[in-house]
Design a protein around this motif. Sequence first.
Motif, PDB file in Angstrom:
ATOM      1  N   LYS A   1       0.821  -1.201   0.000  1.00 17.86           N
ATOM      2  CA  LYS A   1       0.000   0.000   0.000  1.00 17.86           C
ATOM      3  C   LYS A   1       0.862   1.261   0.000  1.00 17.86           C
ATOM      4  CE  LYS A   1      -3.560   2.023   2.925  1.00 17.86           C
ATOM      5  NZ  LYS A   1      -2.753   2.660   3.980  1.00 17.86           N
ATOM      6  N   GLY A   2       1.977   1.219   0.684  1.00 20.20           N
ATOM      7  CA  GLY A   2       2.873   2.363   0.677  1.00 20.20           C
ATOM      8  C   GLY A   2       2.533   3.387   1.727  1.00 20.20           C
ATOM      9  N   ASP A   3       3.309   4.461   1.712  1.00 17.95           N
ATOM     10  CA  ASP A   3       3.261   5.394   2.824  1.00 17.95           C
ATOM     11  C   ASP A   3       3.043   6.815   2.315  1.00 17.95           C
ATOM     12  OD1 ASP A   3       3.309   5.750   5.446  1.00 17.95           O
ATOM     13  OD2 ASP A   3       5.415   5.262   5.754  1.00 17.95           O
TER      14      ASP A   3
ATOM     15  N   GLY B   1       3.426   3.028  -3.000  1.00 19.36           N
ATOM     16  CA  GLY B   1       3.604   1.665  -2.520  1.00 19.36           C
ATOM     17  C   GLY B   1       4.651   0.928  -3.323  1.00 19.36           C
ATOM     18  N   ALA B   2       4.575  -0.380  -3.294  1.00 16.82           N
ATOM     19  CA  ALA B   2       5.609  -1.171  -3.940  1.00 16.82           C
ATOM     20  C   ALA B   2       5.001  -2.372  -4.633  1.00 16.82           C
ATOM     21  CB  ALA B   2       6.632  -1.639  -2.909  1.00 16.82           C
ATOM     22  N   ASN B   3       5.551  -2.706  -5.776  1.00 13.19           N
ATOM     23  CA  ASN B   3       5.262  -3.999  -6.402  1.00 13.19           C
ATOM     24  C   ASN B   3       6.563  -4.493  -7.011  1.00 13.19           C
ATOM     25  OD1 ASN B   3       5.530  -2.610  -8.866  1.00 13.19           O
ATOM     26  ND2 ASN B   3       3.338  -2.180  -8.941  1.00 13.19           N
ATOM     27  N   LEU B   4       6.494  -5.438  -7.937  1.00 14.06           N
ATOM     28  CA  LEU B   4       7.736  -6.010  -8.451  1.00 14.06           C
ATOM     29  C   LEU B   4       8.456  -5.059  -9.408  1.00 14.06           C
ATOM     30  CD1 LEU B   4       6.638  -9.713  -8.986  1.00 14.06           C
ATOM     31  CD2 LEU B   4       8.096  -8.814  -7.192  1.00 14.06           C
ATOM     32  N   LYS B   5       7.756  -4.028  -9.911  1.00 15.84           N
ATOM     33  CA  LYS B   5       8.395  -3.127 -10.868  1.00 15.84           C
ATOM     34  C   LYS B   5       8.778  -1.786 -10.255  1.00 15.84           C
ATOM     35  CE  LYS B   5       5.863  -4.796 -14.883  1.00 15.84           C
ATOM     36  NZ  LYS B   5       4.585  -4.486 -15.521  1.00 15.84           N
ATOM     37  N   HIS B   6       7.934  -1.270  -9.376  1.00 16.46           N
ATOM     38  CA  HIS B   6       8.182   0.050  -8.805  1.00 16.46           C
ATOM     39  C   HIS B   6       8.150  -0.047  -7.293  1.00 16.46           C
ATOM     40  CE1 HIS B   6       7.392   1.593 -12.811  1.00 16.46           C
ATOM     41  NE2 HIS B   6       6.306   0.867 -12.817  1.00 16.46           N
ATOM     42  N   ASN B   7       8.908   0.840  -6.657  1.00 22.59           N
ATOM     43  CA  ASN B   7       8.995   0.792  -5.204  1.00 22.59           C
ATOM     44  C   ASN B   7       9.223   2.203  -4.710  1.00 22.59           C
ATOM     45  OD1 ASN B   7       9.661   0.408  -2.556  1.00 22.59           O
ATOM     46  ND2 ASN B   7      11.585  -0.654  -2.965  1.00 22.59           N
ATOM     47  N   GLU B   8       8.241   2.755  -4.001  1.00 21.65           N
ATOM     48  CA  GLU B   8       8.365   4.151  -3.580  1.00 21.65           C
ATOM     49  C   GLU B   8       9.458   4.349  -2.532  1.00 21.65           C
ATOM     50  OE1 GLU B   8       4.558   5.059  -1.316  1.00 21.65           O
ATOM     51  OE2 GLU B   8       6.102   5.442   0.178  1.00 21.65           O
ATOM     52  N   TYR B   9       9.913   3.276  -1.905  1.00 22.56           N
ATOM     53  CA  TYR B   9      10.920   3.416  -0.849  1.00 22.56           C
ATOM     54  C   TYR B   9      12.335   3.480  -1.388  1.00 22.56           C
ATOM     55  CZ  TYR B   9       7.002   1.980   2.029  1.00 22.56           C
ATOM     56  OH  TYR B   9       5.790   1.894   2.627  1.00 22.56           O
ATOM     57  N   GLY B  10      12.520   3.130  -2.656  1.00 28.26           N
ATOM     58  CA  GLY B  10      13.864   3.167  -3.207  1.00 28.26           C
ATOM     59  C   GLY B  10      14.000   2.175  -4.341  1.00 28.26           C
ATOM     60  N   HIS B  11      15.115   1.470  -4.351  1.00 32.03           N
ATOM     61  CA  HIS B  11      15.399   0.582  -5.461  1.00 32.03           C
ATOM     62  C   HIS B  11      14.355  -0.535  -5.573  1.00 32.03           C
ATOM     63  CE1 HIS B  11      17.645  -1.623  -8.399  1.00 32.03           C
ATOM     64  NE2 HIS B  11      18.504  -0.640  -8.461  1.00 32.03           N
TER      65      HIS B  11
ATOM     66  N   LEU C   1      14.651  -3.459  -6.624  1.00 31.10           N
ATOM     67  CA  LEU C   1      15.185  -4.759  -6.218  1.00 31.10           C
ATOM     68  C   LEU C   1      14.949  -5.020  -4.733  1.00 31.10           C
ATOM     69  CD1 LEU C   1      18.595  -5.165  -8.043  1.00 31.10           C
ATOM     70  CD2 LEU C   1      16.605  -6.626  -8.235  1.00 31.10           C
ATOM     71  N   PHE C   2      14.913  -3.953  -3.938  1.00 33.63           N
ATOM     72  CA  PHE C   2      14.628  -4.128  -2.513  1.00 33.63           C
ATOM     73  C   PHE C   2      13.258  -4.783  -2.336  1.00 33.63           C
ATOM     74  CE2 PHE C   2      12.744  -2.744   1.462  1.00 33.63           C
ATOM     75  CZ  PHE C   2      13.741  -3.043   2.374  1.00 33.63           C
ATOM     76  N   ALA C   3      12.270  -4.263  -3.087  1.00 35.89           N
ATOM     77  CA  ALA C   3      10.919  -4.834  -2.989  1.00 35.89           C
ATOM     78  C   ALA C   3      10.910  -6.258  -3.522  1.00 35.89           C
ATOM     79  CB  ALA C   3       9.930  -3.966  -3.767  1.00 35.89           C
ATOM     80  N   ASP C   4      11.605  -6.487  -4.646  1.00 37.19           N
ATOM     81  CA  ASP C   4      11.623  -7.832  -5.223  1.00 37.19           C
ATOM     82  C   ASP C   4      12.161  -8.850  -4.227  1.00 37.19           C
ATOM     83  OD1 ASP C   4      10.774  -6.581  -7.461  1.00 37.19           O
ATOM     84  OD2 ASP C   4      12.694  -6.629  -8.507  1.00 37.19           O
ATOM     85  N   PHE C   5      13.301  -8.518  -3.613  1.00 40.62           N
ATOM     86  CA  PHE C   5      13.886  -9.462  -2.666  1.00 40.62           C
ATOM     87  C   PHE C   5      13.023  -9.590  -1.424  1.00 40.62           C
ATOM     88  CE2 PHE C   5      17.860  -8.988  -5.051  1.00 40.62           C
ATOM     89  CZ  PHE C   5      18.144 -10.330  -5.196  1.00 40.62           C
TER      90      PHE C   5
END
Lengths: 326, 127
Positions: free
Chosen positions: A139-141, A246-256, A258-262
């Motif tokens: 959902k994100g922040d 928020g975050a999914n496998l392609k985009h991540n509001e917190y940063g890279h 790959l962080f979300a993917d892992f």
Amino acid sequence: MDTTVAKTGTEGKTWGGGNKPLNASYGKMMMWFFIVSDALTFSGFVAAYGFSRFKFIDAWPIADEVFTHVPFLHGVPAPMYYVAFMTFILIFSSVTMVLAVDAGHKMQKNKVIWYMFATIIGGAIFVGSQAWEWATFIKGDYGAVETKGGKILQFLDTEGNRVALADFTEHIPSAREVHLEKNGVWYDAEETQTTFTFEEVKAGFLANDNLLVRTQYYDENGEPTVLSREESVAKIVNDGKLVVEGANLKHNEYGHPLFADFFFFITGFHGFHVFTGVLINIIIFFNVVIGTYERRGSYEMVEKVGLYWHFVDLVWVFVFTFFYLV
Amino acid sequence: MAHEHKLAIFRGTLKFKSNVTKIWGVFVFLSIVTIIEVALGILKPEFLTETRFLAMKLLNWIFIILTLVKAYYITWDFMHMRDEKSGLRRAVVWTGVFLICYLILILLIEGDYIYEVYKNNYVKFDF
């Protein structure tokens, strides 16, 4: 002791388990070797996480800023507390599991039942917590803007506090019609839209002079770099492209990304293990209740699922360190 | 027989009367270690994040060492590795530890190398 172990049809043959090489029964030894191979799978994941993190060491999200939520405490930043709670739940369910194994050795059926029950409850709480953690992360922040190069820009006020997109975005009226499947032969459903368009965020950002942009790169003090107002405006106008919430496998509001993917793959793989562990525990629990092991004269099966359950706890100890602490 | 447990931990300094008290003892120890980890993770004392030892922050060394300590007690006491024959123990632990150390070493060096190449746009070292 021979009569106490379930028959495998290979009694008396050296590698059939009847002779108990290394003084461990066939099932127990094979559980250990399964655990070794599973541990290597997890190490592969965690080492790959380390690889990517070292590759982007100057732009990796800080776990403390990502996982700050605790259920029922909205808007109270509480980094670490909820994961610490989850860790305790899992360690405690390990304790009740090993107590069940111990009660099994003493052939105390009722104690085994209650300790197994407590273990299952602990596992269920853990899986539920992880689902909540995922939902919060997805959902994100505050929301962020992604640049053309895929970098994340977050918004701060002049005091250095994070600002959510909803707080400054200007609504731009626009007519938007959704194309439906009945309208065309070559039809692709559109992706989920963000709450605001990039143009709305840009307009709001330009109108509020007290807003600054923070990049995902660390400065020499190890803090994410905050740009000056002029640099911020230039960055948003020239490089901004997308709104990320928020975050999914392609985009991540917190940063890279790959962080979300892992995060999804490692905690997901671990959560899957906890889930199957709970299922296996439930099967063994009912076997204990109907007295299967009482009749067999040995509760070794409880010990074998116990090994798996402790292994799940063991993996979490490492995931906790490498995702949340280091 | 699986009923016999070795009841001493910390190299024999702490002996328990029964297996059940040993389990609770180990739980208390693991809880203390976890509380220390969480407290350090929240406070992040500056002298631990400033000081570096072998290219890593002191704080991260503490986290990793405490994690390995926890892993040891989970394996040895909850999974009863302490009571198994040394052959089984070595087959499991040495295999895992060796392969995992090797994997981590190789991948982290490679990751750091790629970082340097991204940053400086030239080959960092040529073999």
